[in-house]
Design a protein around this motif. Structure first.
Motif, short mmCIF file in Angstrom:
data_model
loop_
_atom_site.label_atom_id
_atom_site.label_comp_id
_atom_site.label_asym_id
_atom_site.label_seq_id
_atom_site.Cartn_x
_atom_site.Cartn_y
_atom_site.Cartn_z
N ARG A 72 57.28 114.56 45.41
CA ARG A 72 56.48 115.53 44.66
C ARG A 72 55.08 115.63 45.22
N ARG B 217 61.24 114.46 40.19
CA ARG B 217 60.47 113.22 40.09
C ARG B 217 61.36 111.98 40.17
N ASN C 192 60.46 110.54 45.55
CA ASN C 192 59.00 110.50 45.63
C ASN C 192 58.42 111.57 46.55
N LYS D 58 57.20 118.07 48.89
CA LYS D 58 56.38 118.17 50.09
C LYS D 58 57.14 118.74 51.27
N GLY E 49 51.75 116.29 44.20
CA GLY E 49 50.71 116.38 43.17
C GLY E 49 51.14 117.14 41.94
N ASP F 236 59.82 110.63 35.39
CA ASP F 236 58.37 110.75 35.56
C ASP F 236 57.84 109.36 35.94
N GLU G 40 56.88 108.30 38.86
CA GLU G 40 57.54 107.90 40.11
C GLU G 40 56.55 107.66 41.24
N TRP G 41 55.25 107.90 40.97
CA TRP G 41 54.31 107.99 42.08
C TRP G 41 53.75 106.66 42.56
N GLU G 42 54.06 105.57 41.90
CA GLU G 42 53.44 104.31 42.34
C GLU G 42 54.14 103.80 43.61
N SER G 43 53.41 102.95 44.32
CA SER G 43 53.83 102.55 45.68
C SER G 43 55.19 101.86 45.70
#
Ligand code: H79
Length: 481
Positions: free
Chosen positions: A255, A250, A253, A263, A257, A219, A221-224
């Motif tokens: 995922r 996750r 990258n 995606k 949302g 989890d 994992e969404w940061e740049s």
């Protein structure tokens, strides 16, 4: 989920089933999620129901900081607590009531088949003695290896064990980026690649020191800073250490949302991760697991009164199963290691229900009907010993005795019965032009959800064509959108 990607997945699945079989020791990162899994996913697809546990230093604050009490596992950031101050929670962490076997017994009795616990959440605190950091249980009053105890207990209770692990880390000096509000915590000299080495060393500990681990649940994992290359390398490393492990999407990258699915193709990960939501319909050829809280928060919040009812949770479990997914239901234990009473009560209710109706959940597949029924849901067990079984889950008991099931035909149907704690109750039926109706007793047996078991002997249920789908095809043919 894009339609073309679904179609590509289905084609690949067909190719895979008729083509390469047997063990492939190289890890094919290009196989779409859930495909070419060499049987790794079998137990997970049958399990349908697991326990998520969010527990850490934040549990000590019980969701409260200053004037506000609407925090939880994100409290270090949502209350903007400086690192030095937050770190002071460590020494006093002493879960004297923590009994891993008791947790596993409760999960088992709820009908759950696996447990996933936060080894490290975004705050960076580690629930096991890690050689990579002092920000771990060794610096607490307890000094117990909380994860080791859980892994042993899980195996004793025949539960699969999974590690949640956050990629985002608000404690490690090399993790980037800093929070926007952390103006006094300099990022000078920070080296993200060095952080990735730390992350990999910790995951290596988690996957070597506790025997084979069944699930790795990443989890944050969404940061740049996190990219697909790191994700693929990490996925490959986990599979190398524990070849049978199942890893969520996750890790990469891709995922999309909170809906949680990828995606598009080309991302690694064995299953999609919708968070706090259930997909609208079944997703053919895609493995997914909805994770959800019983109340508002993941971590323990003393002021939280928004608990879902047991009936609601049972309905969600059924809804998820009817769409072919798994349900990972969360408990946020108190800092002393007790489950909140409200959580324990709900798990007990779900367990009582599962004891009677579990066969309509475990090992089932998505409903063959595209839509949900106004009165409930359906699941299908296509190859039980006795042949195919269709389960009708009735949430809203009809006022009249008739329950209408659109599109179903009586072809092959040998028996219809209401499941129950006592011997099954036989149900009459009638074939209609556009479906079937079943005749139910006046009184509903279980207050939350009841199940009608339709035994089709050797045959699969045969459905009439879906009039809505046909209408769509017609309109496409004449070019109407
Ligand atoms: O551990 C629990 C939560 O603390 C954690 N995930 C569950 C399992 C969680 N972290 N953040 N959130 C839940 C909500 C975050 C949502 C967002 Fe995003 C992050 C919005 C934008 C960035 C995820 C990625 C959703 C959209 C993109």
């Amino acid at each position: 989920m894009q339609a073309h990607w679904l179609v590509a997945g289905l084609l690949a699945m067909t190719a895979c089933q008729s083509g390469v079989t047997g063990h492939d020791s190289s890890i094919d990162l290009n196989a779409p999620s859930g495909l070419k899994d060499e049987g790794r996913m079998d137990w997970w697809r049958d399990a349908r129901f697991g326990l998520f546990i969010h527990w850490g230093l934040y549990s000590r604050l019980e969701g409260e900081y200053g004037e506000r009490n609407d925090h939880a596992e994100w409290i270090r950031t949502t209350a903007q607590i400086p690192l030095e101050e937050y770190s002071q929670l460590q020494a006093g962490f002493d879960p004297v009531h923590y009994d891993a076997e008791e947790w596993c017994r409760v999960a088992k009795e709820a009908g759950m088949k696996y447990v996933v616990i936060t080894t490290k959440h975004h705050d960076g605190f580690c629930l096991w003695p890690s050689a990579q950091t002092d920000f771990d249980v060794e610096g607490t009053a307890s000094r117990r290896d909380l994860l080791g105890e859980l892994a042993r207990a899980a195996r004793k209770y025949d539960l699969k064990i999974g590690w949640y692990h956050s990629i985002m880390d608000w404690h490690h000096p090399d993790y980037l980026p800093r929070r926007g509000w952390e103006v006094n915590r300099s990022a000078e000299g920070a080296d993200f690649d060095r952080y990735v080495e730390y992350l990999r060393a910790q995951v290596t500990e988690l996957l070597t020191d506790y025997g084979p681990i069944d699930i790795m649940w990443f989890d944050g994992e969404w940061e740049s800073t996190w990219n697909s290359e790191y994700g693929r390398d990490l996925y490959r490393m986990c599979r190398k250490l524990n070849p049978g492990i199942i890893i969520n999407n996750r890790v990469d990258n891709g995922r999309a949302g909170m809906a949680g699915l990828d995606k598009g193709p080309g991302y690694v990960g064995d299953f999609g991760t919708p968070e706090q939501e259930v997909p609208a319909g079944g997703l053919l050829g895609v493995d997914w697991e909805t994770c959800m809280t019983m109340n508002r928060y993941w971590g323990w919040n003393r002021a939280d009164t928004e608990w879902k009812s047991s009936a609601q949770l049972i309905h969600t479990l059924v809804d998820v199963a009817s769409k072919g997914g798994n349900f990972l239901l969360n408990v946020g234990p108190k800092p002393d290691g007790d489950f909140p009473e409200q959580a324990a009560e709900r798990l007990k209710d779900i367990g009582d229900w599962m004891e009677v109706f579990g066969a309509s959940i475990y090992g089932t597949e998505a409903s063959p009907f595209d839509a949900a029924f106004p009165w409930g849901r359906a699941t299908l067990q296509p190859n039980a010993k006795e042949g195919a079984i269709l389960y009708l889950h009735v949430f809203d008991w009809p006022r009249t005795p008739q329950l209408f099931v659109p599109r179903l035909t009586e072809s092959g149907l040998v028996r219809a019965e209401l499941m129950g704690a006592d011997s099954p109750y036989p149900i009459g039926w009638q074939n209609l032009e556009d479906g079937m109706q079943f005749f139910l007793p006046k009184l509903k047996p279980h207050p939350d959800a009841n199940v009608i078991r339709l035994d089709f002997g050797g045959a699969q249920p045969i459905l009439l064509p879906d009039p809505e789908a046909e209408a769509e095809v017609d309109s496409e043919e004449v070019g109407v959108d």
